[in-house]
Design a protein around this motif. Structure first.
Motif, PDB file in Angstrom:
ATOM      1  N   ILE A   1     -10.508 -18.444  -5.638  1.00 54.09           N
ATOM      2  CA  ILE A   1     -10.422 -19.157  -6.916  1.00 54.09           C
ATOM      3  C   ILE A   1      -8.952 -19.203  -7.329  1.00 54.09           C
ATOM      4  O   ILE A   1      -8.270 -18.176  -7.299  1.00 54.09           O
ATOM      5  CB  ILE A   1     -11.265 -18.422  -8.001  1.00 54.09           C
TER       6      ILE A   1
ATOM      7  N   ASP B   1      -9.482  -2.373 -10.226  1.00 58.88           N
ATOM      8  CA  ASP B   1      -8.015  -2.411 -10.252  1.00 58.88           C
ATOM      9  C   ASP B   1      -7.460  -3.506 -11.160  1.00 58.88           C
ATOM     10  O   ASP B   1      -6.349  -3.385 -11.668  1.00 58.88           O
ATOM     11  CB  ASP B   1      -7.473  -2.613  -8.831  1.00 58.88           C
TER      12      ASP B   1
ATOM     13  N   ARG C   1     -11.882  -0.220   5.009  1.00 54.18           N
ATOM     14  CA  ARG C   1     -12.268  -1.221   4.021  1.00 54.18           C
ATOM     15  C   ARG C   1     -12.535  -2.577   4.686  1.00 54.18           C
ATOM     16  O   ARG C   1     -13.200  -3.424   4.137  1.00 54.18           O
ATOM     17  CB  ARG C   1     -11.154  -1.343   2.968  1.00 54.18           C
TER      18      ARG C   1
ATOM     19  N   TYR D   1     -17.216 -14.792  -5.424  1.00 53.87           N
ATOM     20  CA  TYR D   1     -16.209 -15.600  -4.732  1.00 53.87           C
ATOM     21  C   TYR D   1     -15.254 -14.645  -4.025  1.00 53.87           C
ATOM     22  O   TYR D   1     -14.534 -13.876  -4.688  1.00 53.87           O
ATOM     23  CB  TYR D   1     -15.470 -16.503  -5.737  1.00 53.87           C
ATOM     24  N   GLU D   2     -15.297 -14.646  -2.712  1.00 52.50           N
ATOM     25  CA  GLU D   2     -14.479 -13.697  -1.929  1.00 52.50           C
ATOM     26  C   GLU D   2     -14.068 -14.378  -0.631  1.00 52.50           C
ATOM     27  O   GLU D   2     -14.924 -14.638   0.231  1.00 52.50           O
ATOM     28  CB  GLU D   2     -15.290 -12.424  -1.646  1.00 52.50           C
TER      29      GLU D   2
ATOM     30  N   GLY E   1      -9.878   5.417  -6.587  1.00 51.14           N
ATOM     31  CA  GLY E   1     -10.021   4.071  -7.146  1.00 51.14           C
ATOM     32  C   GLY E   1     -11.408   3.517  -6.875  1.00 51.14           C
ATOM     33  O   GLY E   1     -11.943   2.723  -7.655  1.00 51.14           O
ATOM     34  N   LEU E   2     -12.017   3.967  -5.767  1.00 58.98           N
ATOM     35  CA  LEU E   2     -13.353   3.475  -5.430  1.00 58.98           C
ATOM     36  C   LEU E   2     -14.383   4.051  -6.398  1.00 58.98           C
ATOM     37  O   LEU E   2     -15.328   3.365  -6.795  1.00 58.98           O
ATOM     38  CB  LEU E   2     -13.690   3.843  -3.976  1.00 58.98           C
TER      39      LEU E   2
ATOM     40  N   PRO F   1     -15.054  -3.555  -3.863  1.00 64.13           N
ATOM     41  CA  PRO F   1     -16.041  -2.620  -4.431  1.00 64.13           C
ATOM     42  C   PRO F   1     -16.436  -2.953  -5.875  1.00 64.13           C
ATOM     43  O   PRO F   1     -17.621  -2.892  -6.207  1.00 64.13           O
ATOM     44  CB  PRO F   1     -15.305  -1.283  -4.356  1.00 64.13           C
ATOM     45  N   THR F   2     -15.480  -3.329  -6.729  1.00 64.13           N
ATOM     46  CA  THR F   2     -15.836  -3.582  -8.135  1.00 64.13           C
ATOM     47  C   THR F   2     -16.805  -4.762  -8.235  1.00 64.13           C
ATOM     48  O   THR F   2     -17.828  -4.679  -8.921  1.00 64.13           O
ATOM     49  CB  THR F   2     -14.571  -3.865  -8.970  1.00 64.13           C
TER      50      THR F   2
ATOM     51  N   CYS G   1      -6.263   0.335   1.851  1.00 64.35           N
ATOM     52  CA  CYS G   1      -6.457   1.584   1.095  1.00 64.35           C
ATOM     53  C   CYS G   1      -6.624   2.728   2.072  1.00 64.35           C
ATOM     54  O   CYS G   1      -6.806   2.502   3.265  1.00 64.35           O
ATOM     55  CB  CYS G   1      -7.652   1.368   0.182  1.00 64.35           C
ATOM     56  N   GLY G   2      -6.549   3.988   1.583  1.00 62.23           N
ATOM     57  CA  GLY G   2      -6.673   5.149   2.453  1.00 62.23           C
ATOM     58  C   GLY G   2      -8.095   5.328   2.979  1.00 62.23           C
ATOM     59  O   GLY G   2      -8.312   5.954   3.997  1.00 62.23           O
ATOM     60  N   GLY G   3      -9.053   4.797   2.229  1.00 53.68           N
ATOM     61  CA  GLY G   3     -10.445   4.861   2.675  1.00 53.68           C
ATOM     62  C   GLY G   3     -11.077   6.234   2.532  1.00 53.68           C
ATOM     63  O   GLY G   3     -12.000   6.570   3.264  1.00 53.68           O
ATOM     64  N   ILE G   4     -10.610   7.012   1.545  1.00 53.07           N
ATOM     65  CA  ILE G   4     -11.256   8.310   1.309  1.00 53.07           C
ATOM     66  C   ILE G   4     -12.306   8.113   0.209  1.00 53.07           C
ATOM     67  O   ILE G   4     -11.986   7.655  -0.888  1.00 53.07           O
ATOM     68  CB  ILE G   4     -10.236   9.373   0.834  1.00 53.07           C
TER      69      ILE G   4
ATOM     70  N   ASN H   1      -9.123  -4.631   2.651  1.00 51.98           N
ATOM     71  CA  ASN H   1      -8.620  -4.370   1.284  1.00 51.98           C
ATOM     72  C   ASN H   1      -7.874  -3.048   1.343  1.00 51.98           C
ATOM     73  O   ASN H   1      -8.439  -1.994   1.121  1.00 51.98           O
ATOM     74  CB  ASN H   1      -9.775  -4.324   0.276  1.00 51.98           C
TER      75      ASN H   1
ATOM     76  N   SER I   1      -3.330  -9.801  -5.427  1.00 49.62           N
ATOM     77  CA  SER I   1      -3.291 -11.263  -5.375  1.00 49.62           C
ATOM     78  C   SER I   1      -2.705 -11.746  -6.693  1.00 49.62           C
ATOM     79  O   SER I   1      -2.443 -10.944  -7.588  1.00 49.62           O
ATOM     80  CB  SER I   1      -4.699 -11.839  -5.181  1.00 49.62           C
TER      81      SER I   1
ATOM     82  N   GLY J   1     -13.830 -11.933  -6.619  1.00 50.05           N
ATOM     83  CA  GLY J   1     -13.480 -10.759  -5.815  1.00 50.05           C
ATOM     84  C   GLY J   1     -14.729 -10.019  -5.382  1.00 50.05           C
ATOM     85  O   GLY J   1     -15.551  -9.606  -6.208  1.00 50.05           O
TER      86      GLY J   1
HETATM   87  C1  LIG Z   1      -2.236   2.779  -0.510  1.00 56.62           C
HETATM   88  C2  LIG Z   1      -3.524   2.938  -1.246  1.00 56.62           C
HETATM   89  C3  LIG Z   1      -4.420   3.918  -0.866  1.00 56.62           C
HETATM   90  C4  LIG Z   1      -5.609   4.073  -1.562  1.00 56.62           C
HETATM   91  N1  LIG Z   1      -6.471   5.032  -1.116  1.00 56.62           N
HETATM   92  C5  LIG Z   1      -7.646   5.196  -1.761  1.00 56.62           C
HETATM   93  C6  LIG Z   1      -8.579   6.153  -1.271  1.00 56.62           C
HETATM   94  O1  LIG Z   1      -8.364   6.791  -0.241  1.00 56.62           O
HETATM   95  N2  LIG Z   1      -9.731   6.330  -1.968  1.00 56.62           N
HETATM   96  C7  LIG Z   1     -10.016   5.619  -3.103  1.00 56.62           C
HETATM   97  O2  LIG Z   1     -11.071   5.858  -3.723  1.00 56.62           O
HETATM   98  N3  LIG Z   1      -9.157   4.670  -3.564  1.00 56.62           N
HETATM   99  C8  LIG Z   1      -7.992   4.436  -2.917  1.00 56.62           C
HETATM  100  N4  LIG Z   1      -7.126   3.464  -3.346  1.00 56.62           N
HETATM  101  C9  LIG Z   1      -7.515   2.644  -4.499  1.00 56.62           C
HETATM  102  C10 LIG Z   1      -8.545   1.567  -4.101  1.00 56.62           C
HETATM  103  O3  LIG Z   1      -8.090   0.874  -2.973  1.00 56.62           O
HETATM  104  C11 LIG Z   1      -8.763   0.563  -5.231  1.00 56.62           C
HETATM  105  O4  LIG Z   1      -8.903   1.253  -6.457  1.00 56.62           O
HETATM  106  C12 LIG Z   1     -10.015  -0.281  -4.986  1.00 56.62           C
HETATM  107  O5  LIG Z   1      -9.841  -1.046  -3.832  1.00 56.62           O
HETATM  108  C13 LIG Z   1     -10.271  -1.220  -6.171  1.00 56.62           C
HETATM  109  O6  LIG Z   1     -11.352  -2.054  -5.869  1.00 56.62           O
HETATM  110  P1  LIG Z   1     -11.431  -3.527  -6.511  1.00 56.62           P
HETATM  111  O7  LIG Z   1     -12.700  -4.098  -6.046  1.00 56.62           O
HETATM  112  O8  LIG Z   1     -11.173  -3.437  -7.967  1.00 56.62           O
HETATM  113  O9  LIG Z   1     -10.179  -4.302  -5.897  1.00 56.62           O
HETATM  114  P2  LIG Z   1      -9.882  -4.682  -4.379  1.00 56.62           P
HETATM  115  O10 LIG Z   1     -10.415  -3.667  -3.475  1.00 56.62           O
HETATM  116  O11 LIG Z   1      -8.428  -4.985  -4.327  1.00 56.62           O
HETATM  117  O12 LIG Z   1     -10.719  -6.008  -4.149  1.00 56.62           O
HETATM  118  C14 LIG Z   1     -10.353  -7.218  -4.760  1.00 56.62           C
HETATM  119  C15 LIG Z   1     -10.990  -8.363  -4.000  1.00 56.62           C
HETATM  120  O13 LIG Z   1     -10.744  -9.570  -4.707  1.00 56.62           O
HETATM  121  C16 LIG Z   1     -10.453 -10.598  -3.782  1.00 56.62           C
HETATM  122  N5  LIG Z   1      -9.655 -11.607  -4.470  1.00 56.62           N
HETATM  123  C17 LIG Z   1      -8.385 -11.490  -4.930  1.00 56.62           C
HETATM  124  N6  LIG Z   1      -7.991 -12.638  -5.516  1.00 56.62           N
HETATM  125  C18 LIG Z   1      -9.035 -13.499  -5.422  1.00 56.62           C
HETATM  126  C19 LIG Z   1      -9.231 -14.849  -5.837  1.00 56.62           C
HETATM  127  N7  LIG Z   1      -8.266 -15.526  -6.451  1.00 56.62           N
HETATM  128  N8  LIG Z   1     -10.428 -15.433  -5.577  1.00 56.62           N
HETATM  129  C20 LIG Z   1     -11.428 -14.753  -4.947  1.00 56.62           C
HETATM  130  N9  LIG Z   1     -11.282 -13.461  -4.525  1.00 56.62           N
HETATM  131  C21 LIG Z   1     -10.105 -12.856  -4.765  1.00 56.62           C
HETATM  132  C22 LIG Z   1      -9.686  -9.899  -2.669  1.00 56.62           C
HETATM  133  O14 LIG Z   1      -9.755 -10.633  -1.444  1.00 56.62           O
HETATM  134  C23 LIG Z   1     -10.385  -8.546  -2.618  1.00 56.62           C
HETATM  135  O15 LIG Z   1     -11.416  -8.537  -1.663  1.00 56.62           O
HETATM  136  C24 LIG Z   1      -5.918   3.260  -2.668  1.00 56.62           C
HETATM  137  C25 LIG Z   1      -5.032   2.257  -3.048  1.00 56.62           C
HETATM  138  C26 LIG Z   1      -3.850   2.073  -2.336  1.00 56.62           C
HETATM  139  C27 LIG Z   1      -2.915   0.982  -2.752  1.00 56.62           C
END
Ligand SMILES: Cc1cc2nc3c(=O)[nH]c(=O)nc-3n(C[C@H](O)[C@H](O)[C@H](O)COP(=O)(O)OP(=O)(O)OC[C@H]3O[C@@H](n4cnc5c(N)ncnc54)[C@H](O)[C@@H]3O)c2cc1C
Length: 446
Positions: A158, A315, A123, A51-52, A325-326, A26-27, A67-70, A65, A191, A23
């Motif tokens: 993956i 997440d 995003r 791997y993305e 969440g960011l 951001p994480t 999200c609200g993007g704040i 990805n 996913s 993934g």
């Molecule tokens: C409706 C909504 C609104 C939100 N608004 C906000 C906001 O305004 N501000 C804020 O701070 N947070 C917000 N969030 C929360 C925020 O979106 C998440 O907390 C944040 O995206 C988490 O980042 P992440 O990298 O953990 O996961 P993700 O952003 O979900 O990234 C995961 C990545 O892993 C990849 N992936 C998945 N499975 C696989 C696989 N099998 N192999 C390879 N890659 C894979 C995906 O393609 C993706 O790019 C919101 C969430 C939602 C649902």
């Protein structure tokens, strides 16, 4: 800045010091960036492959990805301290106020300190069909930073993971992709990747989620500037199942985000027809809904987010309830990086160094749950909603340090403050006195 990826199956990392990140949201990017920076600091060599499969420069759902993007004020500032300044190409709008709407009136809440600003971003490349290429997505920007630091990106999904002879082995479409000493699970909740780790049997379970709704409303930039200015419009309505909704301005689009426990394919349409929402948006047919989706949102944390050579963050692990969440992705990505580079990759290392941070977010969310329960009471009661509006309205005419309820609401919805601190502020007698005054005043008005 565009992300340069290595072609599928061309890069063979050194299997003795190899970290595979599943993934590149951001994480995954925060982890990779900080792990590589820290490794350089102590002269250690590590190879990190992200791997993305998504291309974050693409418009529409393929690159997004959802999200609200704040980006909270706190995260904007923390990143600046890390030397990561969000460029103008990434920021769609700077926000300095919220307008809170209810069925019984609206009130304006300005930032407690005018210097600080919230950023709104996309995003991915932006809504389907977005015109112009002068902008960049937040996820693309972060991934680019990780790649500049030395990470390698492979556009591969993956689909299974095995432990073999002390190594982690990753597969895609039944072919072995790599061997790694550590797998970082940064795959979010949208996913099926979590199942690969559940089936390994070390106790990881996918986090509980709810559906959220996102829609992109397209209208002329001039109209958005006139109607929204630099404010996010937040709706606290008495509907059961919807915690809150927000309209977030971004150039010539407004992102609608609806969060709650009962969100489905009808939610956006019904919401847009509500009288209070129609007072904010342009008159009939003044906008097009160009994109909408129902992403999942993490609302809980798995008990066992790591074992030897496997760790989950963002997440896929724990995040902040309904906000920032960011910011949580940054905190966890960096905490995993610190553990891995300075301590090690065993269960014990993660338990000692990463778990306190992980548990801290989980525990803070308990205060968040209490606060949302209180807000639920307020938004479902006409008298309490009116009292809240009255109190905020009168606070906004006072000095910045005499705005307790406004600050509480600001911190709740912007993600600027930990829930525990917001909860402690909410216990102050002054807040209750102000609210009672608001209750009497709204009863008097009735
Ligand atoms: C409706 C909504 C609104 C939100 N608004 C906000 C906001 O305004 N501000 C804020 O701070 N947070 C917000 N969030 C929360 C925020 O979106 C998440 O907390 C944040 O995206 C988490 O980042 P992440 O990298 O953990 O996961 P993700 O952003 O979900 O990234 C995961 C990545 O892993 C990849 N992936 C998945 N499975 C696989 C696989 N099998 N192999 C390879 N890659 C894979 C995906 O393609 C993706 O790019 C919101 C969430 C939602 C649902």
């Amino acid at each position: 800045m565009s992300v340069v990826s290595s072609a599928q199956h061309t890069h063979i990392p050194n299997p003795h010091n190899h970290i595979a990140v599943i993934g590149g949201g951001p994480t995954g990017s925060f982890f990779s960036l900080f792990a590589l920076r820290m490794a350089k600091m102590i002269g250690r060599e590590v190879e990190i492959t992200i791997y993305e499969p998504k291309d974050f420069s693409k418009d529409g759902p393929g690159g997004c990805n959802r999200c609200g993007g704040i980006i909270s004020e706190l995260l904007v500032q923390t990143l600046a301290v890390e030397g990561i300044n969000l460029p103008n190409s990434v920021v769609r709008k700077g926000i300095n106020s919220y307008k809170l709407h209810t069925d019984y009136g609206s009130v304006f809440i300005s930032t407690p300190s005018l210097e600080r600003t919230i950023a709104t971003v996309y995003r991915g490349g932006g809504p389907r069909g977005i015109i112009g290429h002068d902008k960049e997505s937040f996820d693309n920007f972060l991934l680019s930073l990780a790649l500049e630091e030395g990470a390698v990106h492979r556009p591969v999904r993956i689909d299974s993971v095995e432990r073999k002879n002390g190594k982690m082995v990753l597969f895609s479409r039944n072919s072995q992709v790599t061997e790694a000493d550590l797998v970082v699970g940064a795959f979010g909740v949208n996913s099926t990747a979590g199942k690969m780790f559940t089936s390994l049997g070390f106790g990881y379970t996918e986090p509980p989620t709810v559906n959220a709704a996102i829609a992109e409303l397209h209208m002329p930039e001039k109209v958005i500037a006139e109607l929204f200015g630099n404010s996010i419009h937040l709706f606290l309505l008495p509907d059961r199942g919807i915690k809150f909704a927000a309209l977030i301005p971004k150039g010539s689009y407004v992102t609608l985000c609806i969060l709650g426990r009962k969100v489905d394919s009808h939610t956006v349409g019904t919401f847009l027809q509500r009288p209070v929402v129609r007072t904010v948006l342009p008159e009939t047919l003044g906008y097009d809904v160009v994109c909408n989706c129902l992403p999942k949102m993490n609302i809980g944390a798995p008990k066992k987010p790591f074992t030897d050579s496997i760790v989950m963050g963002g997440d896929a692990g724990s995040t902040r309830l309904f906000k920032d969440g960011l910011g949580a992705a940054y905190i966890m990505g960096k905490a995993i990086a610190k553990t891995v580079i300075f301590e090690g990759t065993s269960w014990k290392d993660f338990q000692r160094c990463y778990y306190p941070i992980y548990r801290g977010i989980k525990q803070d969310n308990l205060f968040g749950r209490i606060l949302y329960t209180v807000i639920d009471q307020y938004r479902s009661s006409k008298i309490l909603t009116r009292a809240m509006l009255k109190t905020v309205e009168s606070e906004q005419n006072r000095g910045a340090d005499d705005r307790l309820l406004s600050t509480i609401l600001w911190d709740m919805f912007t993600g600027n403050e930990r829930y525990r601190n917001v909860f402690l502020k909410s216990l102050k007698p002054k807040m209750h006195l102000d609210m009672w005054e608001g209750v009497f005043s709204s009863l008097g008005r009735r």
